[in-house]
Design a protein around this motif. Structure first.
Motif, PDB file in Angstrom:
ATOM      1  N   PRO A   1     -59.119  14.781  -9.848  1.00  0.00           N
ATOM      2  CA  PRO A   1     -58.211  14.652  -8.695  1.00  0.00           C
ATOM      3  C   PRO A   1     -57.088  13.649  -8.940  1.00  0.00           C
ATOM      4  O   PRO A   1     -56.022  13.748  -8.340  1.00  0.00           O
ATOM      5  CB  PRO A   1     -59.147  14.184  -7.577  1.00  0.00           C
ATOM      6  N   LEU A   2     -57.305  12.716  -9.856  1.00  0.00           N
ATOM      7  CA  LEU A   2     -56.270  11.720 -10.132  1.00  0.00           C
ATOM      8  C   LEU A   2     -55.059  12.344 -10.822  1.00  0.00           C
ATOM      9  O   LEU A   2     -53.935  11.860 -10.662  1.00  0.00           O
ATOM     10  CB  LEU A   2     -56.842  10.599 -10.994  1.00  0.00           C
ATOM     11  N   SER A   3     -55.282  13.414 -11.576  1.00  0.00           N
ATOM     12  CA  SER A   3     -54.171  14.048 -12.276  1.00  0.00           C
ATOM     13  C   SER A   3     -53.187  14.689 -11.319  1.00  0.00           C
ATOM     14  O   SER A   3     -52.006  14.856 -11.635  1.00  0.00           O
ATOM     15  CB  SER A   3     -54.696  15.098 -13.262  1.00  0.00           C
ATOM     16  N   ALA A   4     -53.666  15.066 -10.157  1.00  0.00           N
ATOM     17  CA  ALA A   4     -52.787  15.698  -9.176  1.00  0.00           C
ATOM     18  C   ALA A   4     -51.727  14.731  -8.660  1.00  0.00           C
ATOM     19  O   ALA A   4     -50.688  15.162  -8.151  1.00  0.00           O
ATOM     20  CB  ALA A   4     -53.608  16.252  -8.019  1.00  0.00           C
ATOM     21  N   GLY A   5     -51.986  13.452  -8.777  1.00  0.00           N
ATOM     22  CA  GLY A   5     -51.033  12.460  -8.292  1.00  0.00           C
ATOM     23  C   GLY A   5     -49.888  12.209  -9.251  1.00  0.00           C
ATOM     24  O   GLY A   5     -48.998  11.401  -8.966  1.00  0.00           O
ATOM     25  N   GLY A   6     -49.881  12.890 -10.414  1.00  0.00           N
ATOM     26  CA  GLY A   6     -48.809  12.710 -11.376  1.00  0.00           C
ATOM     27  C   GLY A   6     -49.070  11.530 -12.310  1.00  0.00           C
ATOM     28  O   GLY A   6     -50.009  10.751 -12.133  1.00  0.00           O
ATOM     29  N   PHE A   7     -48.212  11.413 -13.304  1.00  0.00           N
ATOM     30  CA  PHE A   7     -48.358  10.343 -14.287  1.00  0.00           C
ATOM     31  C   PHE A   7     -47.068   9.539 -14.369  1.00  0.00           C
ATOM     32  O   PHE A   7     -45.995   9.975 -13.912  1.00  0.00           O
ATOM     33  CB  PHE A   7     -48.693  10.916 -15.670  1.00  0.00           C
TER      34      PHE A   7
END
Length: 309
Positions: free
Chosen positions: A72-78
Motif C-alpha cells: 500500500p505504501l507504493s500507491a503513495g508515490g516515490f
C-alpha cells in the motif's frame, strides 16, 4: 497522529556492502508481527560505490531502486533526493517528486536525472555533464516512500595531473661555474598533494646529482584546481658540457615530466667524440712519421754501396 494499519508490523533495515567495494545495497523489509519471514518493501542499489574521473569528463553515479508494487505504501508515490557532502558541508543536488512530477534543482549546475528511466525501471542515477574539481566528495542517493527511506552513498574523486612548464625556456648558454635560476610551474592539478623534483641527464645519458630546490606553497585557482612551483639554483660547475634538465611531478593522476636542454660553453675537458678524433689524428701522424723515417733510412743505406763500387 494515527499510524496506517499496514505499518503495524516489525520493520527491518539492512545495508550490505560487496566484498570488493563495488556494490552497496540498502533495504527496508516488513515482517508481520510474531512472524520471522520479512518481506522486502523498498531496496536501493548502487554499483559505483567509488567513482574516479578526470576534469571535464561526464560522470554517472549509479543509483537504482525497487519498490514492492503490492505494498500500500507504493500507491503513495516515490521521491528521489541526491545530496552532496564534502569536508563537513552538505547541500542539496536535486530532489524529484515522482507523484507530482516536480523537480527541485539545487545549486550544482549540470546535474540531471533520466526521468523516463526513473519511472520505467527505477533508475535514479545522477549524471554530471562535466566533472569539476569542486565535485569531489560524498553523494547520497535517498529514495522515499511514504514513511520509509532507504539510501546509499557514492564517493566521487576528480583527479587531474598537473601541466608543467619550465622557465626560462630555452635555457641560456652557461659558462662553467655559472649559477642559473630555473623555475618549474605545475598547474591545473587536483587533488593535493603533489611532489616536485629535478633530474639532470648528462650528455652521455648518465644522471647527475642536483642541489636542493625551494618549493612554494599551494595556490588554489578559481576552478578549484591547484598550482605549485619549484625554484632550482643550478650550479653548472659539475655538469660537464651540459645535457637535459628535467622537472618531475608525481601525482595521484600520474607522473609528468618536462625537459629543457642545457649547454655549457668553454668547458675544458674533451668529450668522447673529441677524444676519439684526437686518437685518430695521433695514429695518422704516427703513420706519416714512420713512413718518412723509413724513406730517410733507406736513402742513407744506399749511398755507401755506391762508393764501394
Amino acid at each position: 497522529m494515527l499510524c496506517p494499519a499496514h505499518l503495524q508490523a516489525d520493520w527491518l533495515s539492512a545495508t550490505i556492502l560487496g566484498l570488493d567495494g563495488g556494490l552497496a545495497l540498502s533495504t527496508v523489509a516488513r515482517a508481520a508481527t510474531a512472524t520471522i519471514h520479512p518481506h522486502v518493501v523498498l531496496s536501493v542499489l548502487t554499483e559505483t560505490v567509488s567513482v574516479r574521473c578526470g576534469l571535464g569528463e561526464p560522470v554517472l553515479l549509479d543509483c537504482r531502486f525497487w519498490a514492492d508494487p503490492s505494498s500500500p505504501l507504493s500507491a503513495g508515490g516515490f521521491a528521489v533526493e541526491w545530496r552532496y557532502q564534502f569536508r563537513g558541508q552538505g547541500r542539496l543536488v536535486l530532489a524529484y517528486d515522482g507523484k507530482t512530477d516536480r523537480l527541485a534543482p539545487g545549486p550544482l549546475e549540470g546535474a540531471a536525472l533520466d526521468f523516463a528511466g526513473l519511472h520505467a525501471a527505477g533508475n535514479a542515477s545522477l549524471v554530471l555533464q562535466e566533472a569539476e574539481a569542486r565535485h569531489s566528495g560524498t553523494y547520497i542517493c535517498a529514495v522515499h516512500l511514504p514513511h520509509l527511506l532507504a539510501q546509499v552513498t557514492v564517493e566521487l574523486e576528480v583527479v587531474e595531473p598537473p601541466s608543467l612548464s619550465i622557465s626560462p625556456s630555452p635555457l641560456p648558454l652557461a659558462a662553467p661555474g655559472q649559477v642559473l635560476s630555473v623555475r618549474c610551474e605545475a598547474s591545473g592539478f587536483t587533488p593535493l598533494p603533489l611532489e616536485l623534483s629535478w633530474e639532470f641527464l648528462g650528455a652521455d645519458g648518465a644522471p647527475a646529482a642536483l642541489g636542493e630546490a625551494s618549493l612554494s606553497g599551494h595556490r588554489e585557482a578559481w576552478d578549484g584546481t591547484y598550482s605549485q612551483s619549484s625554484l632550482l639554483q643550478l650550479d653548472t660547475s659539475a655538469l660537464g658540457r651540459g645535457g637535459g634538465l628535467v622537472c618531475v611531478a608525481r601525482h595521484r593522476g600520474g607522473t609528468r615530466r618536462s625537459k629543457v636542454a642545457l649547454e655549457v660553453i668553454g668547458f675544458s675537458a674533451p668529450s668522447i667524440q673529441d677524444s676519439m678524433a684526437m686518437v685518430g689524428m695521433a695514429l695518422l701522424l704516427y703513420g706519416i712519421i714512420t713512413l718518412a723515417f723509413r724513406n730517410i733510412t733507406g736513402s742513407d743505406g744506399a749511398r755507401p754501396k755506391e762508393k764501394d763500387q
